[in-house]
Motif scaffolding. Structure first.
Motif, PDB file in Angstrom:
ATOM      1  N   ALA A 145      -5.414 -28.952 -19.192  1.00 58.64           N
ATOM      2  CA  ALA A 145      -6.916 -29.244 -19.182  1.00 58.64           C
ATOM      3  C   ALA A 145      -7.290 -29.392 -17.738  1.00 58.64           C
ATOM      4  O   ALA A 145      -8.257 -28.976 -17.469  1.00 58.64           O
ATOM      5  CB  ALA A 145      -7.219 -30.565 -19.734  1.00 58.64           C
ATOM      6  N   ARG A 146      -6.206 -30.094 -16.861  1.00 61.98           N
ATOM      7  CA  ARG A 146      -6.454 -30.092 -15.466  1.00 61.98           C
ATOM      8  C   ARG A 146      -6.590 -28.661 -14.824  1.00 61.98           C
ATOM      9  O   ARG A 146      -7.787 -28.323 -13.968  1.00 61.98           O
ATOM     10  CB  ARG A 146      -5.788 -30.937 -14.840  1.00 61.98           C
ATOM     11  N   THR A 147      -5.868 -27.730 -15.050  1.00 60.25           N
ATOM     12  CA  THR A 147      -5.731 -26.319 -14.576  1.00 60.25           C
ATOM     13  C   THR A 147      -7.214 -25.593 -15.207  1.00 60.25           C
ATOM     14  O   THR A 147      -7.680 -24.844 -14.393  1.00 60.25           O
ATOM     15  CB  THR A 147      -4.477 -25.698 -15.209  1.00 60.25           C
ATOM     16  N   ILE A 148      -7.512 -25.890 -16.337  1.00 60.98           N
ATOM     17  CA  ILE A 148      -8.810 -25.148 -16.839  1.00 60.98           C
ATOM     18  C   ILE A 148      -9.719 -25.555 -16.002  1.00 60.98           C
ATOM     19  O   ILE A 148     -10.820 -24.901 -15.899  1.00 60.98           O
ATOM     20  CB  ILE A 148      -8.792 -25.726 -18.245  1.00 60.98           C
ATOM     21  N   GLU A 149     -10.009 -26.805 -15.914  1.00 64.62           N
ATOM     22  CA  GLU A 149     -11.092 -27.281 -15.148  1.00 64.62           C
ATOM     23  C   GLU A 149     -11.359 -26.966 -13.781  1.00 64.62           C
ATOM     24  O   GLU A 149     -12.221 -26.437 -13.069  1.00 64.62           O
ATOM     25  CB  GLU A 149     -11.019 -28.790 -15.315  1.00 64.62           C
ATOM     26  N   ASP A 150     -10.128 -27.077 -13.042  1.00 59.52           N
ATOM     27  CA  ASP A 150      -9.977 -26.683 -11.764  1.00 59.52           C
ATOM     28  C   ASP A 150     -10.217 -25.151 -11.429  1.00 59.52           C
ATOM     29  O   ASP A 150     -11.201 -24.676 -10.387  1.00 59.52           O
ATOM     30  CB  ASP A 150      -8.473 -27.046 -10.885  1.00 59.52           C
ATOM     31  N   GLY A 151      -9.603 -24.530 -12.384  1.00 63.12           N
ATOM     32  CA  GLY A 151      -9.853 -22.797 -12.144  1.00 63.12           C
ATOM     33  C   GLY A 151     -11.160 -22.453 -12.249  1.00 63.12           C
ATOM     34  O   GLY A 151     -11.949 -21.500 -11.746  1.00 63.12           O
ATOM     35  N   ILE A 152     -12.121 -23.310 -13.272  1.00 65.75           N
ATOM     36  CA  ILE A 152     -13.599 -22.831 -13.291  1.00 65.75           C
ATOM     37  C   ILE A 152     -14.217 -23.377 -12.218  1.00 65.75           C
ATOM     38  O   ILE A 152     -15.270 -22.488 -11.856  1.00 65.75           O
ATOM     39  CB  ILE A 152     -13.863 -23.400 -14.687  1.00 65.75           C
ATOM     40  N   LEU A 153     -14.117 -24.798 -11.702  1.00 60.83           N
ATOM     41  CA  LEU A 153     -14.781 -25.204 -10.711  1.00 60.83           C
ATOM     42  C   LEU A 153     -14.808 -24.369  -9.211  1.00 60.83           C
ATOM     43  O   LEU A 153     -15.546 -24.397  -8.543  1.00 60.83           O
ATOM     44  CB  LEU A 153     -14.530 -26.675 -10.679  1.00 60.83           C
ATOM     45  N   LYS A 154     -13.561 -23.898  -9.237  1.00 64.47           N
ATOM     46  CA  LYS A 154     -13.325 -23.238  -7.943  1.00 64.47           C
ATOM     47  C   LYS A 154     -14.168 -21.899  -7.908  1.00 64.47           C
ATOM     48  O   LYS A 154     -14.337 -21.367  -6.670  1.00 64.47           O
ATOM     49  CB  LYS A 154     -11.677 -22.877  -7.781  1.00 64.47           C
ATOM     50  N   LYS A 155     -14.477 -21.305  -9.162  1.00 58.88           N
ATOM     51  CA  LYS A 155     -15.101 -20.113  -8.999  1.00 58.88           C
ATOM     52  C   LYS A 155     -16.531 -19.891  -9.406  1.00 58.88           C
ATOM     53  O   LYS A 155     -17.413 -18.934  -9.257  1.00 58.88           O
ATOM     54  CB  LYS A 155     -14.345 -19.049  -9.685  1.00 58.88           C
ATOM     55  N   ILE A 156     -17.194 -21.122  -9.989  1.00 61.07           N
ATOM     56  CA  ILE A 156     -18.365 -21.156 -10.728  1.00 61.07           C
ATOM     57  C   ILE A 156     -19.441 -20.834  -9.455  1.00 61.07           C
ATOM     58  O   ILE A 156     -19.327 -21.474  -8.538  1.00 61.07           O
ATOM     59  CB  ILE A 156     -18.523 -22.601 -11.206  1.00 61.07           C
ATOM     60  N   LYS A 157     -20.339 -20.078  -9.868  1.00 60.09           N
ATOM     61  CA  LYS A 157     -21.575 -19.945  -9.033  1.00 60.09           C
ATOM     62  C   LYS A 157     -22.795 -19.635 -10.297  1.00 60.09           C
ATOM     63  O   LYS A 157     -22.556 -19.428 -11.443  1.00 60.09           O
ATOM     64  CB  LYS A 157     -21.441 -18.800  -8.607  1.00 60.09           C
ATOM     65  N   SER A 158     -23.956 -19.591  -9.797  1.00 55.38           N
ATOM     66  CA  SER A 158     -25.066 -19.329 -10.625  1.00 55.38           C
ATOM     67  C   SER A 158     -25.077 -18.155 -11.187  1.00 55.38           C
ATOM     68  O   SER A 158     -24.717 -17.011 -10.611  1.00 55.38           O
ATOM     69  CB  SER A 158     -26.251 -19.346  -9.651  1.00 55.38           C
ATOM     70  N   GLY A 159     -25.222 -17.964 -12.596  1.00 52.71           N
ATOM     71  CA  GLY A 159     -25.144 -16.889 -13.265  1.00 52.71           C
ATOM     72  C   GLY A 159     -23.754 -16.513 -13.897  1.00 52.71           C
ATOM     73  O   GLY A 159     -23.473 -15.748 -14.722  1.00 52.71           O
ATOM     74  N   SER A 160     -22.776 -17.444 -13.608  1.00 52.38           N
ATOM     75  CA  SER A 160     -21.384 -17.100 -14.279  1.00 52.38           C
ATOM     76  C   SER A 160     -21.324 -17.245 -15.629  1.00 52.38           C
ATOM     77  O   SER A 160     -22.062 -17.905 -16.273  1.00 52.38           O
ATOM     78  CB  SER A 160     -20.446 -18.209 -13.452  1.00 52.38           C
ATOM     79  N   VAL A 161     -20.468 -16.490 -16.345  1.00 52.86           N
ATOM     80  CA  VAL A 161     -20.227 -16.597 -17.829  1.00 52.86           C
ATOM     81  C   VAL A 161     -18.745 -16.941 -17.885  1.00 52.86           C
ATOM     82  O   VAL A 161     -18.015 -16.253 -17.219  1.00 52.86           O
ATOM     83  CB  VAL A 161     -20.421 -15.136 -18.356  1.00 52.86           C
TER      84      VAL A 161
END
Length: 202
Positions: A145-161
């Motif tokens: 779960a931590r890897t899932i969360e961290d991986g998304i948060l590192k790349k998230i930006k407006s408009g991300s899918v």
């Protein structure tokens, strides 16, 4: 000029799109829906026809709670996907969704994101919207779960899918507990940063 300046200063919250593939798959889809409801977040679910037949009440709940439904083929077959023989699977799944919910979706995501030129032509002709992603959570690979969360948060930006999974390849009762565990802290972080989680419109 003053009015224009006020408009320029107006804060615009960035939108992101959480998407869940391969379900519905109980109990995990319902758990995900509970979490989304608690955070006031919307998402899009790309469902497999076989799973829709197995859990029709969950599909109806997805729509009732303001999320969107997309077609993800009937059986999630690797052979049919890579050979480009998905037309019957797409039509069959559309008919199942419409029979159960009364809604005809125009959203489509191919299994593994693999869309052959022939299928692309068919989808365009029939006015489907092909939905891809720019952030892969890799929850399908069995990561924590931590890897899932961290991986998304590192790349998230407006408009991300964001690509997530509530099921696995149109199979039943597949473990998605790590995705469920990742979702509350992920949403808390995203919302605290001003992101709005929206569904993809039909």
């Amino acid at each position: 000029m003053k009015e224009e300046s006020n408009l320029q200063r107006k804060r615009i919250d960035p939108e992101i799109f959480l998407t869940f593939d391969d379900g519905p798959n109980e109990p995990y889809t319902s758990q995900i829906l509970d979490i989304l409801k608690n955070f006031g977040a919307k998402a899009s679910f790309f469902v497999c026809g076989r799973c829709v037949e197995y859990s029709p009440d969950v599909v109806q709940r997805i729509l009732n709670e303001g999320h969107s439904i997309g077609n993800h083929s009937y059986s999630h077959s690797m052979v049919l996907t890579f050979m480009g023989f998905l037309k019957r699977e797409i039509e069959k799944t559309d008919n199942i969704i419409q029979k159960i919910t009364g809604v005809r979706t125009n959203l489509f995501r191919s299994p593994w994101g693999m869309t052959t030129p022939w299928i692309k032509s068919y989808l365009k002709k029939n006015k489907y919207k092909i939905v891809s992603w720019d952030i892969n959570s890799y929850d399908w690979a069995g990561v924590s779960a931590r890897t899932i969360e961290d991986g998304i948060l590192k790349k998230i930006k407006s408009g991300s899918v964001v690509l997530l999974h509530d099921g696995k390849e149109a199979k039943f009762h597949r473990n998605r507990s790590q995705t469920v565990l990742a979702l509350p802290p992920l949403l808390e972080n995203l919302i605290s940063r001003g992101f709005i989680c929206k569904n993809i419109s039909l």
